[in-house]
Design a protein around this motif. Structure first.
Motif, PDB file in Angstrom:
ATOM      1  N   THR A 172      70.633 -48.148 117.264  1.00  0.00           N
ATOM      2  CA  THR A 172      69.276 -48.454 116.821  1.00  0.00           C
ATOM      3  C   THR A 172      69.070 -47.861 115.435  1.00  0.00           C
ATOM      4  O   THR A 172      69.173 -46.646 115.245  1.00  0.00           O
ATOM      5  N   LYS A 183      61.954 -42.010 122.015  1.00  0.00           N
ATOM      6  CA  LYS A 183      61.889 -41.384 120.696  1.00  0.00           C
ATOM      7  C   LYS A 183      63.262 -40.904 120.243  1.00  0.00           C
ATOM      8  O   LYS A 183      63.606 -40.981 119.060  1.00  0.00           O
ATOM      9  N   GLY A 192      54.641 -49.911 118.926  1.00  0.00           N
ATOM     10  CA  GLY A 192      55.399 -49.418 117.784  1.00  0.00           C
ATOM     11  C   GLY A 192      55.272 -47.918 117.577  1.00  0.00           C
ATOM     12  O   GLY A 192      55.731 -47.381 116.560  1.00  0.00           O
ATOM     13  N   THR A 241      64.010 -46.243 111.410  1.00  0.00           N
ATOM     14  CA  THR A 241      62.865 -46.968 110.872  1.00  0.00           C
ATOM     15  C   THR A 241      61.625 -46.113 111.024  1.00  0.00           C
ATOM     16  O   THR A 241      61.420 -45.481 112.055  1.00  0.00           O
ATOM     17  N   GLY A 242      60.792 -46.051 110.000  1.00  0.00           N
ATOM     18  CA  GLY A 242      59.604 -45.214 110.054  1.00  0.00           C
ATOM     19  C   GLY A 242      59.984 -43.758 110.281  1.00  0.00           C
ATOM     20  O   GLY A 242      60.812 -43.201 109.577  1.00  0.00           O
ATOM     21  N   PHE A 262      61.412 -42.786 113.044  1.00  0.00           N
ATOM     22  CA  PHE A 262      62.522 -42.775 113.998  1.00  0.00           C
ATOM     23  C   PHE A 262      63.822 -42.560 113.241  1.00  0.00           C
ATOM     24  O   PHE A 262      64.106 -43.242 112.258  1.00  0.00           O
ATOM     25  N   TRP A 276      56.843 -45.543 118.882  1.00  0.00           N
ATOM     26  CA  TRP A 276      58.124 -44.835 118.880  1.00  0.00           C
ATOM     27  C   TRP A 276      58.714 -44.715 117.473  1.00  0.00           C
ATOM     28  O   TRP A 276      59.588 -43.881 117.233  1.00  0.00           O
ATOM     29  N   LYS A 277      58.220 -45.505 116.549  1.00  0.00           N
ATOM     30  CA  LYS A 277      58.727 -45.453 115.170  1.00  0.00           C
ATOM     31  C   LYS A 277      58.029 -44.389 114.323  1.00  0.00           C
ATOM     32  O   LYS A 277      58.486 -44.058 113.241  1.00  0.00           O
TER      33      LYS A 277
END
Length: 466
Positions: free
Chosen positions: A268, A103, A343, A271-272, A274, A345-346
């Protein structure tokens, strides 16, 4: 407002969290990361990639480790020592810790967990070998061993060995009482019970505290008996659940592995839910959470290894080395791949909630039970294992008379963990872990010739006998 509410409010204050975060970044900065990975690198090359070359032999020893060697000294079997070590290592780090690492550091953090574990296997071998070689017995006839003893008795320069050994013992007590051993584990248990079965925190806290008290009062033999039953069962059940999810998503595994490697060496993107992560964040959180999970280089597992009824320090070193393999290479990898494939983690979720969502999104209610029940068992056995580690550190500093009072203090800290749902719990755990590792890693480098000579003598003897 009750006392616990006041404590929560004070500790969750933004300025305190910010200050501790800066301390955490300093402790887990480049010097410690270099020392940690560097020690593993050194032993990997000097011992001829022992974690690969001798892994089959180590696993063979594990299979036969329930039997004690005739005439050997110790408190428990080698299997009991390994189970106690796994009881302490296979815990929230494998479920919550992996989720926290990914995360914060992105999928690349999983790669750095693998790196830390691979080289950590060589480190684990060295520290457990030394622990058996330099172990002693306390006034009650119980084995006392671990870094504090091989630092004190192994290092020739007594001007600093006494200080280093005491530093390790002090930080070991803090890790047990305020780091890995109590708060993080009890928080994970009450959260899992609430998520999975909707059990109120107070009920879970009372039951777990009483169960921990009954086992801990019995000492290392009692802890080992529980660990030998619970650890294999819980690990197999959790791994099978993880394998089922991966089999149902076989086509997603190659892209997930590719993402792990790409993210390990590049930023990284956000996204979302994250927020994005740099390469340094991936390394820092991957290595830190890897050490939290498998404890290689931390110096805790050698304390359990010292209690094994085994004659050869090398043999126990090989057996103990597999703890890192089982913990991170197998269990953490399973969790990490499920988190990435799902997914989760997003999204906005974190910690146990994030892992629970990942498993339940594929297995529905079964997934919730796999994570919930697994986490409760994992965390409970970690409480037991770390009581023994911190207890031995207490005995080293204050003598055997301090053991019983310490057990009651430890149980009190366990009970408090049910209510201290703090943002800084993981930060404190990281800080104390890092501080505990420093004196141990210094000693491992200083005692390198002992490890190398013991290893050479053992395997030369095996070749002559074959």
């Amino acid at each position: 407002m009750g006392l616990l509410d006041v404590i929560r409010e004070v500790l969750n204050h933004s300025s305190i969290i910010a200050s501790l975060t800066e301390i955490d970044r300093f402790v887990w900065g480049l010097p410690l990361l270099t020392l940690l990975i560097g020690t593993g690198l050194f032993y990997t090359f000097r011992l001829g990639f022992i974690q690969i070359h001798r892994l089959p032999l180590a696993l063979k020893y594990v299979i036969g480790s329930r039997k004690t060697e005739e005439g050997s000294l110790g408190d428990i079997s080698s299997f009991g020592a390994l189970s106690t070590a796994l009881a302490a290592t296979v815990g929230t780090g494998n479920i919550v810790g992996v989720a926290t690492a990914i995360k914060t550091g992105g999928p690349g953090a999983l790669f750095w967990m693998w790196v830390a574990a691979f080289f950590g296997m060589a480190t684990m071998y060295a520290e457990c070998l030394l622990s058996v070689k330099y172990r002693t017995f306390d006034e009650n006839g119980q084995v006392s061993g671990g870094p504090m003893y091989y630092i004190k008795n192994g290092l020739a320069d007594k001007s600093y060995s006494g200080l280093l050994s005491k530093m390790f013992a002090v930080f070991g007590i803090f890790v047990g009482c305020m780091g890995i051993g109590t708060f993080t584990q009890m928080n994970a248990i009450v959260d899992s019970a609430k998520i999975t079965f909707d059990i109120p925190v107070i009920y879970t806290g009372v039951v777990v505290t009483l169960l921990a008290f009954l086992v801990i009062i019995g000492g290392i033999r009692s802890i080992a008996k529980v660990a030998q039953v619970v650890v294999p069962f819980m690990a197999i059940a959790y791994v099978l659940g993880s394998i089922l999810i991966l089999l149902l998503n076989l086509d997603q595994i190659p892209p997930a592995i590719s993402l792990v490697f790409r993210s390990a060496f590049s930023r990284t993107a956000a996204t979302g839910g994250f927020l994005g992560a740099s390469i340094m964040m991936a390394i820092q959180f991957g290595v830190a959470r890897g050490v939290f999970s498998n404890e290689a280089g931390l110096g805790s597992t050698p304390i359990a290894a010292a209690a094994a009824k085994v004659k050869s320090p090398v043999k126990q070193g090989l057996i103990s080395m597999t703890a890192t393999f089982f913990d991170t290479i197998i269990v953490c990898s399973m969790t990490g791949m499920v988190l990435i494939i799902s997914g989760s983690w997003k999204g906005e979720l974190a910690g146990a909630y994030m892992t629970n969502y990942a498993y339940s999104s594929v297995l529905e209610n079964v997934g919730t039970y796999v994570v919930g029940i697994g986490l409760m068992f994992f965390a409970f056995t970690t409480i037991l294992g770390w009581n023994y580690y911190a207890e031995r550190c207490t005995e080293f500093l204050f003598g055997v008379k301090a053991i019983l009072p310490f057990k009651f203090v430890y149980i009190l800290m366990v009970s408090m963990g049910a209510f201290l749902t703090l943002d800084i719990i993981w930060i404190l755990a990281d800080i104390f872990n890092g501080l505990m590792a420093v004196p141990n890693l210094i000693a491992l480098i200083a005692l390198r010739k002992i490890v190398i000579s013991e290893t050479k003598e053992y395997f030369d003897g095996m070749e002559k006998d074959s």
